[in-house]
Design a protein around this motif. Structure first.
Motif, mmCIF file in Angstrom:
data_model
loop_
_atom_site.group_PDB
_atom_site.id
_atom_site.type_symbol
_atom_site.label_atom_id
_atom_site.label_comp_id
_atom_site.label_asym_id
_atom_site.label_seq_id
_atom_site.Cartn_x
_atom_site.Cartn_y
_atom_site.Cartn_z
ATOM 1 N N PHE A 642 45.954 42.982 51.384
ATOM 2 C CA PHE A 642 45.044 42.857 50.199
ATOM 3 C C PHE A 642 43.722 42.184 50.428
ATOM 4 C CE2 PHE A 642 49.565 42.150 47.616
ATOM 5 C CZ PHE A 642 49.479 43.632 47.481
ATOM 6 N N GLU A 643 43.708 41.294 51.097
ATOM 7 C CA GLU A 643 42.226 40.895 51.500
ATOM 8 C C GLU A 643 41.365 41.713 52.178
ATOM 9 O OE1 GLU A 643 43.041 37.268 53.656
ATOM 10 O OE2 GLU A 643 43.673 36.225 51.731
ATOM 11 N N GLU A 644 41.956 42.561 53.147
ATOM 12 C CA GLU A 644 40.996 43.306 53.775
ATOM 13 C C GLU A 644 40.708 44.733 52.939
ATOM 14 O OE1 GLU A 644 39.797 43.637 56.748
ATOM 15 O OE2 GLU A 644 40.658 41.593 57.148
ATOM 16 N N ALA A 645 41.826 45.035 52.122
ATOM 17 C CA ALA A 645 41.251 46.145 51.123
ATOM 18 C C ALA A 645 40.103 45.510 49.805
ATOM 19 C CB ALA A 645 42.353 46.361 50.125
ATOM 20 N N VAL A 646 40.277 44.240 49.482
ATOM 21 C CA VAL A 646 39.094 43.807 48.594
ATOM 22 C C VAL A 646 37.813 43.672 49.332
ATOM 23 C CG1 VAL A 646 38.467 41.846 47.276
ATOM 24 C CG2 VAL A 646 40.764 42.848 47.190
ATOM 25 N N SER A 647 37.895 43.147 50.778
ATOM 26 C CA SER A 647 36.666 43.154 51.522
ATOM 27 C C SER A 647 36.062 44.316 51.812
ATOM 28 C CB SER A 647 36.784 41.906 52.771
ATOM 29 O OG SER A 647 37.928 42.727 53.592
ATOM 30 N N LYS A 648 36.652 45.454 52.012
ATOM 31 C CA LYS A 648 36.002 46.375 52.303
ATOM 32 C C LYS A 648 35.725 47.462 51.183
ATOM 33 C CE LYS A 648 38.928 47.108 56.596
ATOM 34 N NZ LYS A 648 39.930 47.580 57.287
ATOM 35 N N ASP A 649 36.454 47.277 50.306
ATOM 36 C CA ASP A 649 36.205 48.274 48.976
ATOM 37 C C ASP A 649 35.067 47.390 48.144
ATOM 38 O OD1 ASP A 649 35.938 49.971 46.719
ATOM 39 O OD2 ASP A 649 38.143 50.400 46.561
ATOM 40 N N LYS A 650 33.858 47.722 47.752
ATOM 41 C CA LYS A 650 32.691 47.178 46.972
ATOM 42 C C LYS A 650 33.117 47.264 45.526
ATOM 43 C CE LYS A 650 28.764 48.006 49.860
ATOM 44 N NZ LYS A 650 27.530 48.651 49.836
ATOM 45 N N GLU A 651 33.855 48.322 44.886
ATOM 46 C CA GLU A 651 34.112 48.409 43.584
ATOM 47 C C GLU A 651 35.301 47.544 43.340
ATOM 48 O OE1 GLU A 651 32.776 49.657 41.220
ATOM 49 O OE2 GLU A 651 31.078 50.500 42.505
ATOM 50 N N LEU A 652 36.508 47.378 44.324
ATOM 51 C CA LEU A 652 37.554 46.565 44.124
ATOM 52 C C LEU A 652 37.100 44.988 44.301
ATOM 53 C CD1 LEU A 652 40.690 46.447 43.868
ATOM 54 C CD2 LEU A 652 40.855 46.609 46.172
ATOM 55 N N TYR A 653 36.080 44.728 45.181
ATOM 56 C CA TYR A 653 35.825 43.490 45.300
ATOM 57 C C TYR A 653 34.883 43.048 43.965
ATOM 58 C CZ TYR A 653 32.982 39.385 47.011
ATOM 59 O OH TYR A 653 32.274 38.272 47.268
ATOM 60 N N LYS A 654 34.335 43.766 43.376
ATOM 61 C CA LYS A 654 33.679 43.675 42.160
ATOM 62 C C LYS A 654 34.715 43.419 41.013
ATOM 63 C CE LYS A 654 30.063 45.295 38.883
ATOM 64 N NZ LYS A 654 29.364 46.428 38.709
ATOM 65 N N LEU A 655 35.619 44.167 41.015
ATOM 66 C CA LEU A 655 36.593 43.617 39.975
ATOM 67 C C LEU A 655 37.269 42.295 40.381
ATOM 68 C CD1 LEU A 655 38.514 47.190 39.903
ATOM 69 C CD2 LEU A 655 36.980 46.401 38.042
ATOM 70 N N ALA A 656 37.694 42.093 41.474
ATOM 71 C CA ALA A 656 38.170 40.883 41.774
ATOM 72 C C ALA A 656 37.486 39.611 41.345
ATOM 73 C CB ALA A 656 38.761 40.856 43.376
ATOM 74 N N CYS A 657 36.390 39.721 41.777
ATOM 75 C CA CYS A 657 35.244 38.716 41.296
ATOM 76 C C CYS A 657 35.309 38.622 39.651
ATOM 77 C CB CYS A 657 34.020 38.970 41.785
ATOM 78 S SG CYS A 657 33.739 38.796 43.607
ATOM 79 N N PHE A 658 35.158 39.642 38.975
ATOM 80 C CA PHE A 658 35.270 39.453 37.520
ATOM 81 C C PHE A 658 36.468 39.047 36.920
ATOM 82 C CE2 PHE A 658 31.051 41.908 38.063
ATOM 83 C CZ PHE A 658 30.263 41.494 36.891
ATOM 84 N N ALA A 659 37.432 39.562 37.850
ATOM 85 C CA ALA A 659 38.875 39.248 37.121
ATOM 86 C C ALA A 659 39.154 37.531 37.224
ATOM 87 C CB ALA A 659 39.982 39.767 38.001
ATOM 88 N N HIS A 660 38.431 37.133 38.391
ATOM 89 C CA HIS A 660 38.685 35.523 38.689
ATOM 90 C C HIS A 660 37.873 34.858 37.708
ATOM 91 C CE1 HIS A 660 37.377 31.658 40.650
ATOM 92 N NE2 HIS A 660 38.762 31.796 40.759
ATOM 93 N N SER A 661 36.594 35.312 37.314
ATOM 94 C CA SER A 661 35.794 34.589 36.430
ATOM 95 C C SER A 661 36.208 34.712 35.189
ATOM 96 C CB SER A 661 34.340 35.333 36.388
ATOM 97 O OG SER A 661 33.558 34.873 35.702
ATOM 98 N N SER A 662 36.763 35.598 34.495
ATOM 99 C CA SER A 662 37.473 35.639 33.249
ATOM 100 C C SER A 662 38.518 35.032 33.074
ATOM 101 C CB SER A 662 38.038 37.351 33.120
ATOM 102 O OG SER A 662 38.792 37.957 33.913
ATOM 103 N N TRP A 663 39.498 34.934 34.443
ATOM 104 C CA TRP A 663 40.503 33.979 34.256
ATOM 105 C C TRP A 663 40.111 32.545 34.129
ATOM 106 C CZ3 TRP A 663 40.862 29.976 37.629
ATOM 107 C CH2 TRP A 663 42.126 29.157 37.531
ATOM 108 N N ARG A 665 37.446 31.404 32.597
ATOM 109 C CA ARG A 665 37.042 31.168 31.102
ATOM 110 C C ARG A 665 38.161 31.018 30.401
ATOM 111 N NH1 ARG A 665 33.247 35.216 32.625
ATOM 112 N NH2 ARG A 665 34.594 36.973 31.366
ATOM 113 N N PHE A 666 39.173 31.992 30.460
ATOM 114 C CA PHE A 666 40.502 31.887 29.843
ATOM 115 C C PHE A 666 41.132 30.354 30.031
ATOM 116 C CE2 PHE A 666 45.047 32.446 29.557
ATOM 117 C CZ PHE A 666 45.496 32.829 28.453
ATOM 118 N N TYR A 667 41.451 29.929 31.199
ATOM 119 C CA TYR A 667 42.268 28.824 31.480
ATOM 120 C C TYR A 667 41.237 27.495 30.789
ATOM 121 C CZ TYR A 667 45.601 26.459 34.054
ATOM 122 O OH TYR A 667 46.492 25.643 34.667
ATOM 123 N N ASN A 668 39.994 27.643 30.776
ATOM 124 C CA ASN A 668 39.217 26.659 30.108
ATOM 125 C C ASN A 668 39.218 26.499 28.696
ATOM 126 O OD1 ASN A 668 37.659 24.463 30.553
ATOM 127 N ND2 ASN A 668 35.806 25.489 30.572
#
Length: 763
Positions: A642-663, A665-668
């Motif tokens: 999973f980590e290699e896929a996220v680090s290589k795929d720019k679009e997937l990496y961007k989705l992961a960063c936005f997912a963590h950021s939205s989480w 905000r939700f958790y807060n």
């Protein structure tokens, strides 16, 4: 080491001569230098006392060997601890700091030297990128008090009565039996006879208890019995308002199954669809209309062909969810428009000329004892309000929409039920699982792999739409598909799956279940396609937000996973209610961390008791998936994939960063009632970054979200519209427009048209 021969003179100075140079040997004690000094003083007692301090400054005594004694020096500010084999304070921390500083300094000096020589230095790896160890934390305490007790459950079926027991059309009964609706549920047995009599009803029953058929069966039976038959130009007779588009489509589908009377037309209105198509449908005529509040109010106010003056039945399904989603003002406006259209319809100027009053006309109609929905001329309007919970907002809405009503509760037999207790269907088995934060991702994957082998339909509830998009993309491409030679050893213990470079290995599909996603930010056509596809699929996994938590009925959905905790008790209630519906059984599993384990105790206060599941029960499925013997190696291999896929795929990496950021905000944003359990100030953000398969630090992820690093590609401008001063020369300034000197603009209508000649001044 050099030996000296010291001779004191009269002035107190020392004359030293080098006698011989000896090899350096480890001294046994540090008393050699002090003994020499004592001998010299004894030989020269007659002379003046020497200046010892000056002597120590001028003459370099041999370094004393390290001993276990503390030797004080007068010319030093502090006592130096010279104990042998005594480690300094925090040796690991101090050594690591020194090494890091030295390494950074060396790297900077080497890079500067290469730049001076005109060479390009090798890039230094980013210190912010840290790969966390998955199994560095193995033991944490669990402080859950195992309180044994019986949950408050609702008995779905109270008797063995069938729909033939009711006074409804035989064709409706046969249609219900064809769709496996034979036995009456508790709420249906209590509500249908009251609704058939035309009374206003407030129904409180848990999700999955058959509330939809409780109001659709009386409506269809009443409209088919009208003589002469209904015509399309008579407009809407029954109006059903639901909170979500998926529930509107589902309700429309259920009514279509039980209503085979071709002259009764059924329609629906949903946001996101073509308004012109909906206008033409309303212009032709619809008798039973299912709609969401926003789009319905839009057509009432702006579609002239849409008439609601004949609405004699108003249904508010999932009323608690309507209020939670902020539709209270829309519902109030809709009810006001219905009342106003009814008054405008009753206005008859010819009747006023004949001396008839509206009161006399209404009294004549009220003499009819028929159910108002069976009489097209009835001025009454029946209101049916359904909710899974009874709150203050529901009571206020009931008082506004209807004057007198009958309250029906599926738990009437239990008069001593506390309103704070949560009532869940008996067919649902509730479980919880406590995992480490860094283990959440591969633990979820192991559960999905295990349940997909059992031909299950799984619903996974997540906090935000960005989380749904990211996990859908990750699982579809890197969990459902795996390299064929993932378990073969290349050299030693290094697996081909763990290679840092790109691999050209062929992939195979390892999961038969198909992934679907559903959230509120999707286009309506895509939402409709995903929802209908998941309902028709024999096995599937639906990643969704709370938009699918209310009223959705998915056939054979027997497993519900709450990957993130709910923000309210009602959300937990409705999420769990997606499984174990009517006559089926199901399981609901919630993921919790060690910091969130108090949520189990919170549910116990509401008479909800959960059973613990261990994550190791699903780990063996990861071993089969990754072709590994040890569970930790299998989990680490999947996490690295999973980590290699996220680090290589720019679009997937961007989705992961936005997912963590939205989480985050939700958790807060948890309410104060649950903030002591889901406390954003106590979480380890670095571990949660690992749970999204990101190798970077939380600060780096925040920069990506803000668009401050190169990982996020900037928006590309249109070359035809983009003008850059460096690439293109500046356009020359246009000359100002010449003013038109028109004679007609400065000539009077009484003028002769000749030029005026000025008279010369006389000198």
């Amino acid at each position: 080491m050099t030996s000296f021969d010291f001779v004191w003179n009269k002035q107190g100075s020392v004359n030293g001569k080098v006698l011989a140079r000896k090899r350096k040997k480890p001294a046994e004690s540090n008393e050699g230098g002090s003994k020499k000094l004592e001998n010299i003083l004894q030989k020269n007692k007659v002379h003046e006392k020497p200046n010892v301090d000056k002597f120590k400054k001028d003459v370099a005594l041999p370094n004393p060997p390290i001993s276990k004694k503390k030797v004080p020096f007068k010319n030093t500010r502090k006592l130096v601890n010279l104990e042998q084999n005594t480690p300094p304070e925090n040796p690991l921390e101090n050594d690591s700091k020194r090494l890091v500083k030295r390494k950074k300094k060396k790297d900077k000096l080497a890079a500067a030297e290469l730049l001076r020589l005109g060479q390009k230095p090798t890039p230094v790896p980013n210190q912010d990128r840290i790969q966390h160890s998955l199994f560095s934390e193995k033991h944490r305490t669990k402080n859950i008090s195992n309180i044994s007790g019986a949950s408050v459950v609702e008995q779905v079926f109270s008797s063995d009565r069938t729909f033939s027991y009711l006074d409804i059309h035989k064709y409706i009964v046969s249609n219900l039996e064809k769709n496996n609706f034979t036995t009456l549920t508790n709420v249906q047995e209590k509500a249908i006879p009251v609704i058939l009599k035309g009374g206003n009803v407030l129904i409180r029953s848990q999700t999955g208890s058959g509330k939809t058929l409780a109001y659709t069966v009386p409506i269809v039976d009443a409209l088919q019995s009208i003589t002469p038959r209904l015509e399309r130009n008579q407009g809407v007779q029954a109006l059903i308002i639901v909170p979500t588009r998926e529930l509107a489509l589902q309700t429309h589908e259920i009514i279509s199954k039980i209503c085979t009377f071709q002259w009764v037309v059924i329609g629906h209105l949903c946001g996101g669809e073509n308004r012109n198509t909906e206008k033409s449908r309303l212009r032709k005529g619809v008798h039973i209309l299912v709609a969401t509040p926003g789009r319905l109010l839009d057509h009432i106010l702006h579609t002239s062909s849409f008439k609601v003056n004949n609405v004699r039945c108003l249904v508010l399904d999932e009323a608690d969810r309507l209020l939670d989603m902020g539709f209270k003002k829309d519902i109030i406006k809709i009810v006001q428009e219905l009342d106003q259209s009814k008054k405008n319809c009753e206005y008859d100027p010819l009747a006023l000329l004949r001396g008839e009053t509206p009161k006399e006309k209404s009294e004549e109609v009220d003499c009819d004892d028929l159910y108002c929905l069976r009489n097209p001329k009835s001025p009454k309007r029946q209101v049916v309000l359904l909710s899974a919970t009874l709150t203050k907002g529901i009571a206020e809405l009931a008082e506004f929409t209807m004057k007198e009503h009958t309250y029906i509760d599926a738990l009437d037999e239990s008069s001593n039920i506390n309103p704070d207790h949560m009532v869940i269907p008996k067919t649902v088995r509730q479980e919880y699982m406590i995992t480490f934060v860094k283990h959440r991702l591969f633990t979820l994957a192991s559960v999905l792999v295990a349940k997909s082998k059992e031909n299950c339909k799984i619903l996974v509830f997540m906090a935000t739409s960005q989380m749904v998009d990211y996990h859908y993309q990750l699982f579809s491409n890197y969990l459902a598909k795996m390299p064929i030679n993932r378990g073969k050893v290349k050299s030693g213990d290094v697996l081909l799956l763990d290679e840092g470079g790109e691999s050209d290995d062929e992939e195979e599909i390892v999961m038969d279940a198909q992934f679907f996603k559903l959230h509120g930010s999707m286009e309506q056509s895509k939402r409709k396609e995903e929802f209908s596809g998941f309902r028709k699929a024999k096995r599937g996994i639906l990643l969704c937000t709370d938009v699918a938590a209310r009223g959705i009925d998915v056939p054979q959905a027997d497993y519900v996973i709450q990957y993130t905790g709910p923000q309210t008790d009602e959300d937990y209630l409705h999420r769990v209610g997606r499984t174990g519906r009517v006559d089926r059984t199901g399981t609901a599993l919630i993921f919790l961390t060690h910091d969130e384990q108090e949520y189990v105790t919170h549910l116990q206060k509401h008479k909800v008791f959960l059973k613990e599941r261990n994550s190791s029960e699903f780990s063996n499925h990861l071993c089969d998936l990754m072709e590994e013997v040890e569970e930790e190696k299998a989990a680490s291999a999947l996490q690295r994939r999973f980590e290699e896929a996220v680090s290589k795929d720019k679009e997937l990496y961007k989705l992961a960063c936005f997912a963590h950021s939205s989480w985050s905000r939700f958790y807060n944003s948890y309410p104060a009632k649950l903030r002591n359990i889901f406390n954003f100030q106590m979480v380890n953000l670095g571990h949660y970054v690992t749970s999204f398969a990101i190798k970077d630090t939380p600060s780096h992820v925040a920069k990506v979200v803000r668009g401050q690093v190169a990982n996020v590609e900037p928006k590309r401008l249109n070359r035809k519209l983009a003008i850059h001063e460096d690439d293109q020369p500046r356009r020359p300034k246009q000359a100002p427009k010449r003013k038109i000197n028109s004679i007609s603009l400065r000539t009077s209508e009484y003028s002769s048209g000749l030029d005026f000649k000025k008279k010369k001044k006389k000198n």
